[in-house]
Design a protein around this motif. Structure first.
Motif, PDB file in Angstrom:
ATOM      1  N   GLN A 185       0.710  -1.381   0.040  1.00 23.78           N
ATOM      2  CA  GLN A 185       0.043   0.130  -0.082  1.00 23.78           C
ATOM      3  C   GLN A 185       0.885   1.206  -0.018  1.00 23.78           C
ATOM      4  O   GLN A 185       0.350   2.184  -0.713  1.00 23.78           O
ATOM      5  N   LYS A 186       2.013   1.152   0.611  1.00 22.00           N
ATOM      6  CA  LYS A 186       2.850   2.382   0.651  1.00 22.00           C
ATOM      7  C   LYS A 186       3.599   2.710  -0.863  1.00 22.00           C
ATOM      8  O   LYS A 186       3.794   3.607  -1.147  1.00 22.00           O
ATOM      9  N   CYS A 187       3.912   1.447  -1.151  1.00 21.17           N
ATOM     10  CA  CYS A 187       4.257   1.679  -2.524  1.00 21.17           C
ATOM     11  C   CYS A 187       3.383   2.281  -3.516  1.00 21.17           C
ATOM     12  O   CYS A 187       3.856   2.953  -4.352  1.00 21.17           O
ATOM     13  N   ILE A 188       2.128   2.075  -3.479  1.00 21.30           N
ATOM     14  CA  ILE A 188       1.163   2.347  -4.384  1.00 21.30           C
ATOM     15  C   ILE A 188       1.088   4.045  -4.064  1.00 21.30           C
ATOM     16  O   ILE A 188       0.800   4.945  -5.021  1.00 21.30           O
ATOM     17  N   LYS A 189       1.303   4.285  -2.843  1.00 23.04           N
ATOM     18  CA  LYS A 189       1.154   5.647  -2.418  1.00 23.04           C
ATOM     19  C   LYS A 189       2.123   6.431  -2.959  1.00 23.04           C
ATOM     20  O   LYS A 189       1.972   7.565  -3.535  1.00 23.04           O
ATOM     21  N   TYR A 190       3.313   5.977  -2.976  1.00 23.95           N
ATOM     22  CA  TYR A 190       4.376   6.658  -3.629  1.00 23.95           C
ATOM     23  C   TYR A 190       4.771   6.547  -4.901  1.00 23.95           C
ATOM     24  O   TYR A 190       5.332   7.636  -5.536  1.00 23.95           O
ATOM     25  N   TRP A 191       4.492   5.405  -5.614  1.00 22.49           N
ATOM     26  CA  TRP A 191       4.645   5.025  -6.966  1.00 22.49           C
ATOM     27  C   TRP A 191       3.273   4.811  -7.661  1.00 22.49           C
ATOM     28  O   TRP A 191       3.256   3.591  -8.069  1.00 22.49           O
ATOM     29  N   PRO A 192       2.309   5.496  -7.592  1.00 24.80           N
ATOM     30  CA  PRO A 192       0.834   5.234  -8.133  1.00 24.80           C
ATOM     31  C   PRO A 192       1.343   4.642  -9.898  1.00 24.80           C
ATOM     32  O   PRO A 192       0.310   4.091 -10.076  1.00 24.80           O
ATOM     33  N   GLU A 193       2.039   5.013 -10.268  1.00 22.45           N
ATOM     34  CA  GLU A 193       2.256   4.766 -11.683  1.00 22.45           C
ATOM     35  C   GLU A 193       2.556   3.709 -11.947  1.00 22.45           C
ATOM     36  O   GLU A 193       2.899   3.169 -13.379  1.00 22.45           O
ATOM     37  N   ASP A 194       3.386   3.138 -11.076  1.00 25.69           N
ATOM     38  CA  ASP A 194       3.987   1.595 -11.320  1.00 25.69           C
ATOM     39  C   ASP A 194       3.362   0.594 -11.198  1.00 25.69           C
ATOM     40  O   ASP A 194       2.470   0.349 -10.156  1.00 25.69           O
ATOM     41  N   GLY A 195       2.954  -0.350 -11.999  1.00 24.03           N
ATOM     42  CA  GLY A 195       1.956  -1.539 -11.967  1.00 24.03           C
ATOM     43  C   GLY A 195       2.358  -2.503 -11.190  1.00 24.03           C
ATOM     44  O   GLY A 195       1.405  -3.451 -10.747  1.00 24.03           O
ATOM     45  N   ARG A 196       3.660  -2.799 -10.729  1.00 23.34           N
ATOM     46  CA  ARG A 196       4.201  -3.951 -10.093  1.00 23.34           C
ATOM     47  C   ARG A 196       3.566  -4.106  -8.736  1.00 23.34           C
ATOM     48  O   ARG A 196       3.317  -5.044  -8.371  1.00 23.34           O
ATOM     49  N   ALA A 197       3.404  -2.975  -8.146  1.00 25.26           N
ATOM     50  CA  ALA A 197       2.745  -2.968  -7.107  1.00 25.26           C
ATOM     51  C   ALA A 197       1.366  -3.251  -6.652  1.00 25.26           C
ATOM     52  O   ALA A 197       0.794  -4.077  -5.993  1.00 25.26           O
ATOM     53  N   TYR A 198       0.483  -2.883  -7.468  1.00 27.10           N
ATOM     54  CA  TYR A 198      -0.946  -3.429  -7.838  1.00 27.10           C
ATOM     55  C   TYR A 198      -0.735  -5.039  -8.039  1.00 27.10           C
ATOM     56  O   TYR A 198      -1.945  -5.755  -7.518  1.00 27.10           O
ATOM     57  N   VAL A 199       0.009  -5.374  -9.113  1.00 27.61           N
ATOM     58  CA  VAL A 199      -0.073  -6.866  -9.397  1.00 27.61           C
ATOM     59  C   VAL A 199       0.370  -7.877  -8.019  1.00 27.61           C
ATOM     60  O   VAL A 199      -0.332  -8.676  -7.871  1.00 27.61           O
ATOM     61  N   ALA A 200       1.278  -7.279  -7.246  1.00 27.97           N
ATOM     62  CA  ALA A 200       1.689  -8.073  -6.090  1.00 27.97           C
ATOM     63  C   ALA A 200       0.637  -8.032  -5.143  1.00 27.97           C
ATOM     64  O   ALA A 200       0.332  -9.074  -4.486  1.00 27.97           O
ATOM     65  N   LEU A 201      -0.037  -6.878  -4.774  1.00 31.11           N
ATOM     66  CA  LEU A 201      -1.095  -6.533  -3.809  1.00 31.11           C
ATOM     67  C   LEU A 201      -2.278  -7.430  -4.317  1.00 31.11           C
ATOM     68  O   LEU A 201      -2.799  -8.195  -3.309  1.00 31.11           O
ATOM     69  N   GLY A 202      -2.654  -7.432  -5.546  1.00 32.68           N
ATOM     70  CA  GLY A 202      -3.903  -8.319  -6.110  1.00 32.68           C
ATOM     71  C   GLY A 202      -3.465  -9.851  -5.701  1.00 32.68           C
ATOM     72  O   GLY A 202      -4.351 -10.335  -5.176  1.00 32.68           O
ATOM     73  N   LYS A 203      -2.397 -10.364  -6.124  1.00 33.95           N
ATOM     74  CA  LYS A 203      -1.993 -11.787  -5.999  1.00 33.95           C
ATOM     75  C   LYS A 203      -1.931 -11.991  -4.362  1.00 33.95           C
ATOM     76  O   LYS A 203      -2.338 -13.080  -4.119  1.00 33.95           O
TER      77      LYS A 203
END
Length: 641
Positions: A185-203
């Motif tokens: 969640q912190k990764c998404i907050k600081y780097w919202p344009e990077d898709g890797r954090a969304y993929v990892a959190l979704g999995k």
């Protein structure tokens, strides 16, 4: 009042009338003029920030300061100050606002003009309050945005994102999901344009069966990346397909291929969906597009090979497997899938050599050790199968699948006590792994512990009541109730299983057999007819359609292979076993795989490549045996007696 300057600027007409006079006041204001000086930005005798002093006795000056206009003239000299002081009553004194110098504080009272009182402070306070109210209405002055734009909270470096993603991956692997989610969640907050954090959190959420939350994360990620990240679309499609939303999965796979036509996982995943629906032509078309846009790919070749194998075109299948291994010689999945083909053709020597290739390609791969171990156990090599599973467990001590299969082997060939401890350990490693609870419940049923078996079946269903494993669990539970005479419960369980998977031949036939045993031949025939009426034409079972992941799925198929629960027995005939001594050789890469020994030394391999001592594998089993809880020993003793 006259302001002084060391280098006065020139003015052609320094004197002029400020007010026009009326007839009544002509005597008082007819000669009223204002004389002052223009300040220039040169060095002067007095500081520009310090206003000149006025006489404290002049009370009209403050009024004139706030209401009159300014007449500017020059030509004054410092020597004229005293001579002109007596004319201050007839002059309009103007004071320009002065900038406070840095460090000015309350101790600068000596610089204030005489006669300046608290009215100025009150006026400035009113102005400040008004500006503050105005600023609150302007978006540019919002506190949150000002804080974010300040240098105190700068965006971390990109290398921190890579480290955080790796840390979250390790935490999720160790089942510390809450900590992993916090980091992501912190990764998404600081780097919202990077898709890797969304993929990892979704999995991570998907592993916990939090489908709605995972879907929301993927949707947010697609919006943040403006729909240009194919990985997020593809993971979202896999999620929808897993829960049975095939139509939505197709749309998402299509979006992934639009975002990046070279994203091979999207083409392959979409083809797998079509295979499950029986759309062979569509699946082949998608796989062909994957090869066209992405080039040679091991997974596409592998899936095409499986299709050829199901069409009984074995030479073409072997050619495609050969292409898959050429694309990636270290592809453990391709070697294992090829080995499954040879097992189906009863070429066990070739299959064993392909397993050897698989572990050489990926020595620590838990799937390779598991499938090879189950294969050896199925053909009667219990010691070899047990050894392979132990090696896999030593390399992957947190994998419940290896412990599950090892427990089943121990139950069949040694004791139920040791198997029970292994089942317990596997359930502690991953409480959400349904096949472990299911296999454990089956063992307890065979041991006569009916109540315990029911509890374990309930735990398996509590994890996920809509999965394929849940359907198998309900069918096995129905058989249990049928055997003990609880026929009404058995019928309800069979119906529930078919509501999840209406294509299960075993469940339909088991239900029909139950009705025949009760003398309901008409009802049994109706059930058989219902199966054939609602049956849809599919390629075949999931092990061939899905490829590698379903081939090694250690669900009830492994139990059936070991304990012959399926009516279509998996036992090897004597003719099949004899073929191991003289089978046809299979060419690959210019060489051949045959029944003769390949010269592969397993003990030397694990010593050199894995630093494992083969003699210590038995010690690990003895350690588990000595840790057996006493309550299980007593319970089993009573059940046996």
């Amino acid at each position: 009042m006259h302001l002084l300057s060391s280098s006065p600027s020139s003015s052609s007409n320094p004197n002029f009338n400020v007010f026009s006079t009326s007839q009544n006041n002509s005597t008082n204001l007819s000669n009223f003029t204002l004389k002052t000086t223009i300040l220039t930005f040169h060095s002067c005798t007095y500081s520009l920030s310090v206003p000149p002093r006025c006489s404290s006795s002049d009370s009209s000056t403050s009024v004139l300061e706030s209401t009159s206009n300014i007449a500017i003239s020059d030509g004054w000299k410092p020597d004229d100050v005293q001579s002109k002081r007596e004319t201050t009553d007839s002059l309009l004194v103007v004071r320009r606002p002065a900038m406070e110098a840095p460090g000015d504080g309350d101790d600068d009272d000596e610089h204030k003009m005489e006669g300046e009182d608290d009215d100025d402070e009150s006026k400035s306070t009113v102005i400040d309050v008004g500006l503050n109210e105005f600023a609150k209405k302007m978006p540019i002055f919002e506190p949150d945005k000002r804080v974010e734009s300040s240098g105190s909270k700068e965006k971390p470096l990109t290398v921190n994102l890579d480290l955080a993603l790796y840390r979250a991956k390790v935490l999720a692997r160790n089942h510390r999901y809450a900590e992993a989610e916090n980091i992501l969640q912190k990764c998404i907050k600081y780097w919202p344009e990077d898709g890797r954090a969304y993929v990892a959190l979704g999995k991570t959420l998907s592993k916990q069966s939090k489908t709605a939350e995972a879907r929301a994360v993927y949707e947010k990620g697609c919006q943040a990346t403006q729909g240009e990240n194919a990985y997020i679309w593809q993971c979202w499609a896999v999620l929808e397909n897993r829960i049975g939303n095939t139509r939505r999965a197709r749309e998402l796979f299509d979006a992934a291929t639009v975002a990046d036509k070279k994203h091979v996982a999207a083409w392959h995943g979409w083809a797998v969906v079509e295979l499950k629906q029986g759309n062979l032509r569509k699946a082949r078309n998608l796989l062909a597009k994957g090869l066209k846009f992405c080039g040679g790919n091991e997974y596409i070749y592998q899936t095409l090979a499986l299709l050829e194998a199901k069409a009984n075109r074995y030479e073409q299948a072997r050619y495609l497997f050969r292409q898959a291994t050429k694309c990636n010689y270290k592809s453990c999945a391709s070697w294992l899938a090829w080995a499954q083909l040879e097992i189906q053709q009863e070429n066990y020597g070739a299959a064993r050599q392909l397993f050897e290739k698989a572990i050489q390609a990926s020595p620590k791969n838990r799937f390779a050790w598991h499938v090879w171990g189950v294969f050896e156990a199925n053909i009667g090599n219990f010691d070899m199968g047990r050894k392979l599973l132990k090696i896999g467990h030593a390399l992957n001590p947190r994998d419940p699948v290896l412990l599950q299969s090892l427990a089943l082997l121990e139950y069949k060939y040694t004791t139920a006590n040791l198997a029970r401890v292994m089942f317990k350990r596997a359930s502690e490693l991953d409480p959400r792994h349904q096949p472990v609870w299911m296999a454990w419940g089956w063992m307890e049923w065979k041991e006569g512990n009916i109540a315990t078996a029911r509890e374990l079946y309930q735990k398996a269903l509590s994890v996920d009541s809509t999965s394929e494993t849940a359907a198998r669990c309900l069918q096995a539970w129905g058989v249990l109730e049928q055997r003990i005479g609880n026929l009404s419960a058995a019928r309800r369980l069979f119906k529930s299983s078919l509501n999840i998977n209406s294509q299960s031949y075993i469940t339909w036939m088991t239900w029909a057999a139950l009705e025949e045993d009760q003398g309901n031949a008409v009802r049994a025939e109706e059930i058989r007819n219902l199966y054939f009426q609602q049956r849809t034409e599919v390629v075949d079972d999931a092990s061939w359609v899905m490829g590698f992941l379903d081939i090694i799925d250690p669900a009830l198929d492994s139990v059936k292979r070991l304990f012959k629960m399926d009516q279509n027995s998996y036992s090897m005939s004597q003719d099949s076993l004899k073929r191991m001594a003289g089978m046809d050789k299979i060419s690959i890469d210019g060489g051949s795989f045959g029944s003769s020994s390949s010269g592969f030394n397993l003990d030397a391999f694990i010593m050199e490549r894995l630093s494992l001592d083969p003699s210590k594998l038995e010690i690990q089993t003895e350690t588990i045996r000595t840790s057996l809880p006493k309550r299980y020993t007593r319970k089993t003793s009573k059940a046996i007696s």
